[in-house]
Design an enzyme around this catalytic site. Structure first.
Site, short mmCIF file in Angstrom:
data_model
loop_
_atom_site.label_atom_id
_atom_site.label_comp_id
_atom_site.label_asym_id
_atom_site.label_seq_id
_atom_site.Cartn_x
_atom_site.Cartn_y
_atom_site.Cartn_z
N GLU A 115 0.85 -1.20 0.00
CA GLU A 115 0.00 0.00 0.00
C GLU A 115 0.87 1.24 0.00
O GLU A 115 2.09 1.15 0.22
CB GLU A 115 -0.93 0.00 1.22
CG GLU A 115 -2.00 -1.06 1.11
CD GLU A 115 -3.08 -0.96 2.15
OE1 GLU A 115 -2.91 -0.19 3.13
OE2 GLU A 115 -4.11 -1.63 1.99
N HIS A 231 -9.38 10.13 2.80
CA HIS A 231 -8.98 9.08 1.88
C HIS A 231 -9.18 9.60 0.46
O HIS A 231 -10.23 10.15 0.15
CB HIS A 231 -9.80 7.81 2.10
CG HIS A 231 -9.12 6.61 1.52
ND1 HIS A 231 -9.07 6.39 0.17
CD2 HIS A 231 -8.44 5.60 2.09
CE1 HIS A 231 -8.38 5.28 -0.05
NE2 HIS A 231 -7.98 4.79 1.11
N ARG A 277 -1.21 9.63 1.47
CA ARG A 277 -2.62 9.94 1.23
C ARG A 277 -2.92 11.43 1.12
O ARG A 277 -3.73 11.84 0.29
CB ARG A 277 -3.47 9.38 2.36
CG ARG A 277 -3.63 7.93 2.25
CD ARG A 277 -4.54 7.38 3.29
NE ARG A 277 -4.62 5.96 3.03
CZ ARG A 277 -5.17 5.09 3.84
NH1 ARG A 277 -5.70 5.48 4.98
NH2 ARG A 277 -5.21 3.81 3.53
N HIS A 340 -11.77 10.12 6.48
CA HIS A 340 -11.53 8.69 6.65
C HIS A 340 -11.05 8.30 8.04
O HIS A 340 -11.52 7.32 8.60
CB HIS A 340 -10.50 8.27 5.61
CG HIS A 340 -10.24 6.79 5.56
ND1 HIS A 340 -11.24 5.88 5.40
CD2 HIS A 340 -9.08 6.08 5.64
CE1 HIS A 340 -10.73 4.66 5.39
NE2 HIS A 340 -9.43 4.75 5.55
N ARG A 375 -1.47 9.08 9.16
CA ARG A 375 -1.37 7.64 9.43
C ARG A 375 -0.86 6.89 8.21
O ARG A 375 -1.30 7.13 7.08
CB ARG A 375 -2.75 7.12 9.78
CG ARG A 375 -2.85 5.63 9.92
CD ARG A 375 -4.30 5.24 10.10
NE ARG A 375 -5.07 5.44 8.91
CZ ARG A 375 -5.74 4.48 8.27
NH1 ARG A 375 -5.72 3.24 8.72
NH2 ARG A 375 -6.44 4.75 7.20
C1 LIG Z 1 -14.04 2.01 5.05
C2 LIG Z 1 -12.85 1.87 5.95
C3 LIG Z 1 -11.75 1.14 5.55
C4 LIG Z 1 -10.64 1.00 6.38
N1 LIG Z 1 -9.59 0.21 5.99
C5 LIG Z 1 -8.57 0.01 6.84
C6 LIG Z 1 -7.53 -0.92 6.53
O1 LIG Z 1 -7.55 -1.56 5.48
N2 LIG Z 1 -6.52 -1.09 7.42
C7 LIG Z 1 -6.46 -0.41 8.61
O2 LIG Z 1 -5.52 -0.59 9.38
N3 LIG Z 1 -7.45 0.46 8.94
C8 LIG Z 1 -8.50 0.67 8.10
N4 LIG Z 1 -9.50 1.53 8.45
C9 LIG Z 1 -9.43 2.17 9.77
C10 LIG Z 1 -9.77 1.14 10.86
O3 LIG Z 1 -10.82 0.34 10.40
C11 LIG Z 1 -10.17 1.80 12.16
O4 LIG Z 1 -9.29 2.81 12.52
C12 LIG Z 1 -10.23 0.78 13.29
O5 LIG Z 1 -10.98 -0.34 12.89
C13 LIG Z 1 -10.85 1.40 14.53
O6 LIG Z 1 -11.09 0.39 15.46
P1 LIG Z 1 -11.66 0.78 16.87
O7 LIG Z 1 -11.78 -0.47 17.63
O8 LIG Z 1 -10.90 1.89 17.45
O9 LIG Z 1 -13.14 1.40 16.56
P2 LIG Z 1 -14.37 0.80 15.75
O10 LIG Z 1 -14.03 -0.42 15.04
O11 LIG Z 1 -14.95 1.91 14.96
O12 LIG Z 1 -15.40 0.42 16.91
C14 LIG Z 1 -16.06 1.43 17.65
C15 LIG Z 1 -17.06 0.78 18.59
O13 LIG Z 1 -17.48 1.74 19.53
C16 LIG Z 1 -18.88 1.67 19.71
N5 LIG Z 1 -19.36 2.96 20.16
C17 LIG Z 1 -19.11 4.18 19.61
N6 LIG Z 1 -19.72 5.12 20.34
C18 LIG Z 1 -20.38 4.50 21.35
C19 LIG Z 1 -21.20 4.95 22.41
N7 LIG Z 1 -21.50 6.24 22.59
N8 LIG Z 1 -21.71 4.03 23.27
C20 LIG Z 1 -21.45 2.70 23.10
N9 LIG Z 1 -20.67 2.22 22.09
C21 LIG Z 1 -20.15 3.12 21.24
C22 LIG Z 1 -19.39 1.27 18.33
O14 LIG Z 1 -20.69 0.74 18.42
C23 LIG Z 1 -18.31 0.26 17.92
O15 LIG Z 1 -18.63 -1.00 18.47
C24 LIG Z 1 -10.62 1.67 7.63
C25 LIG Z 1 -11.71 2.42 8.03
C26 LIG Z 1 -12.83 2.53 7.21
C27 LIG Z 1 -14.00 3.34 7.67
#
Ligand SMILES: Cc1cc2nc3c(=O)[nH]c(=O)nc-3n(C[C@H](O)[C@H](O)[C@H](O)COP(=O)(O)OP(=O)(O)OC[C@H]3O[C@@H](n4cnc5c(N)ncnc54)[C@H](O)[C@@H]3O)c2cc1C
Length: 522
Positions: A115, A231, A277, A340, A375
């Site tokens: 990437e 993105h 990016r 993004h 990032r």
């Molecule tokens: C389309 C897309 C593609 C991506 N591709 C990549 C990739 O290929 N590689 C990579 O490294 N990263 C990628 N990313 C970024 C990566 O997916 C995220 O940064 C990462 O998954 C975040 O994980 P997290 O556990 O911090 O939050 P999330 O996975 O977003 O989880 C958040 C959780 O918090 C909960 N929550 C939020 N607010 C509340 C509240 N008030 N009360 C209770 N629960 C709440 C939600 O319900 C959810 O369960 C991508 C992101 C997107 C959007």
């Protein structure tokens, strides 16, 4: 339907990669309550396509992964955090494999994609372009085997409870639509991103930055909010979501072409389509501006690549584009940039501790400094995994503060109906953020955005429903991003100001820290 318990040893807000990984770490020591505000499958993790980075291939080295991470961060990474990230990566990935994650392989050997801004092929992927979904599936399955973990969907956390300077629980609107409190020895914010701040975003509807807003209101330090990654390539079709077209497509050789079908990236950066990016997003924006077309876009072109390989490597992207009558092996794809990823968030140390005792953060909601000003692709799933595990380990110590008895009476509130006034104010915030606090910023635009956000404040005060809480949070975060962007009078990484177009290392080789009304650099 039972409501969420009013007491637990550990409270994890968020069931994405960071929250679930932390929960697994905590499960041996006490009861763990994991909350998701909608279904567990609604998260940024579920949507992550391209993959997860780790120096595991024969031709790779941890030092090279570190070097690429630091370079993408534009001199603003916390080098210690970046080192932890790349060094912990291999064993955290091994663990995921042991727990059943099926990364793509050729024969028995893992396959590594490439990437933007990575100097080696080091991106593990699963089911082609469904890496996040597969990791989440495996982590969720693992959590189900641990009896101390209880994962509750549709539980919406609204605020932290702070007593005597220590976070000791949360207010929430439970699945039944009642207000209640839950107390815990330690609270982890793993609430993910805040892409919903912007009109165009790749993030799902849950990404309203609730955890960061809650921590800010409670008095925790928030850091690096001006750095929002856009993105470059999101599907741009009327009435279609801004579906992400992964960076891995360019890694496999896809070209960017302007409206006259000319490849343009080589004239902006020696790495062409694989430039960082922010460079690609600004190049696209420039091409849009000079195109003189109403409602312009540029194209992502895969038509010169082997169609069977494209279908095999990107089955989800292929199928989604087909739903909109675009065959990516034969048609060029109309795209534009979209918000993004948030590099900033709740400031933590290397083991997940925030500046408020009892409070921890991991994943996209946290700011460890690992991403600096920008990032590196595929480092964020990894961040959730590595720092989720570390935060979990640190939280174990907190059992010496037993959770208070918080069995307060449950009070019903309304969860809906859809409130047009709230939707309107959210739309206004998203529009002004896109226009004035987006990919290219100016001091004048940022001041105008801040003024307008202040004018909107009365319309988001005193939230009563879940959606109104999201509006309240988005408004607070909009102000934080705009104020931090105004304070940083330079351009660096994803933050670009036309009135200060170059780095100012003397003044700004520092992180912005927001607490209350003050923004300082340190
Ligand atoms: C389309 C897309 C593609 C991506 N591709 C990549 C990739 O290929 N590689 C990579 O490294 N990263 C990628 N990313 C970024 C990566 O997916 C995220 O940064 C990462 O998954 C975040 O994980 P997290 O556990 O911090 O939050 P999330 O996975 O977003 O989880 C958040 C959780 O918090 C909960 N929550 C939020 N607010 C509340 C509240 N008030 N009360 C209770 N629960 C709440 C939600 O319900 C959810 O369960 C991508 C992101 C997107 C959007």
């Amino acid at each position: 339907m039972e409501s969420a318990p009013s007491r637990t040893d550990f409270l994890v807000i968020g069931a994405g990669v960071a929250g679930l990984r932390a929960a697994v770490e905590l499960a041996g020591a006490g009861t763990v309550l994991v909350l998701a505000k909608r279904e567990v499958t609604e998260s940024n993790t579920q949507w992550a396509q391209g993959g997860i980075a780790a120096a595991l291939s024969d031709e790779d080295e941890i030092s090279l992964h570190l070097q690429d991470t630091l370079q993408a961060g534009d001199s603003l990474c916390n080098p210690e955090a970046a080192k932890v990230l790349v060094e912990d990566a291999p064993r955290r990935i091994d663990e995921l494999i042991q727990w059943g994650t099926e990364f793509d392989r050729r024969g028995t050997k893992l396959t590594f994609g490439r990437e933007g801004a990575h100097s080696r092929n080091r991106i593990l992927h699963a089911h082609g372009d469904s890496t996040g979904r597969e990791i989440l599936r495996a982590l969720y399955a693992k959590s189900k085997t641990l009896k101390n973990i209880s994962v509750r969907e549709f539980e919406f956390s609204t605020d932290l409870i702070v007593e005597d300077g220590r976070v000791c629980g949360i207010h929430l609107i439970n699945e039944r639509g009642e207000k209640q409190q839950t107390s815990a020895s330690a609270v982890l914010l793993a609430t993910g991103g805040m892409g919903q701040l912007y009109r165009n975003t790749t993030n799902p509807a849950v990404a309203t930055g609730d955890g960061v807003a809650m921590a800010y209101r409670a008095g925790a330090e928030i850091s690096d909010m001006e750095f929002i990654q856009f993105h470059p390539t999101a599907l741009y079709l009327k009435n279609a979501p801004r579906f992400l077209l992964s960076e891995a497509l360019r890694g496999e050789g896809a070209y960017l072409r302007n409206i006259e079908l000319n490849r343009f990236m080589p004239k902006y950066h020696p790495m062409g389509e694989l430039a960082p990016r922010d460079v690609v997003a600004r190049a696209i924006l420039h091409e849009l501006e000079v195109s003189q077309v109403k409602d312009p876009f540029v194209y992502l072109d895969l038509t010169h690549l082997d169609p069977e390989q494209v279908k095999k490597r990107f089955p989800r992207i292929y199928a989604t584009c087909m739903e909109f009558n675009i065959d990516i092996t034969a048609d060029m794809i109309p795209i534009r940039p979209a918000a993004h990823y948030a590099m900033g968030g709740v400031r933590t140390d290397l083991v997940g501790r925030c500046t408020l005792p009892g409070l921890y953060a991991a994943g996209e909601a946290a700011a460890t400094g690992v991403h600096g000003a920008n990032r590196l692709a595929s480092n964020s799933l990894l961040e959730g995994l590595v720092f989720g595990a570390r935060a979990g380990k640190t939280m174990l110590d907190e059992l010496r503060h037993p959770p208070a008895r918080a069995a307060k009476s449950h009070r019903a509130v309304s969860n809906g109906p859809v409130d047009t006034a709230t939707e309107e104010v959210i739309r206004e915030v998203q529009d002004l953020m896109w226009r004035d606090v987006g990919i290219v910023r100016t001091g004048t635009g940022l001041k105008a955005a801040i003024e307008q956000l202040h004018r909107l404040a009365p319309r988001v005060a005193h939230p009563q429903t879940r959606r109104a809480h999201e509006a309240h949070n988005l408004h607070a975060l909009g102000l934080l991003v705009a104020r931090s962007a105004l304070a940083r009078e330079e351009s660096r990484g994803a933050h670009y100001r036309t009135d200060f177009p170059v780095h100012d290392d003397a003044k700004f080789l520092k992180h912005s820290m927001a607490k209350g009304d003050a923004i300082r650099f340190a």
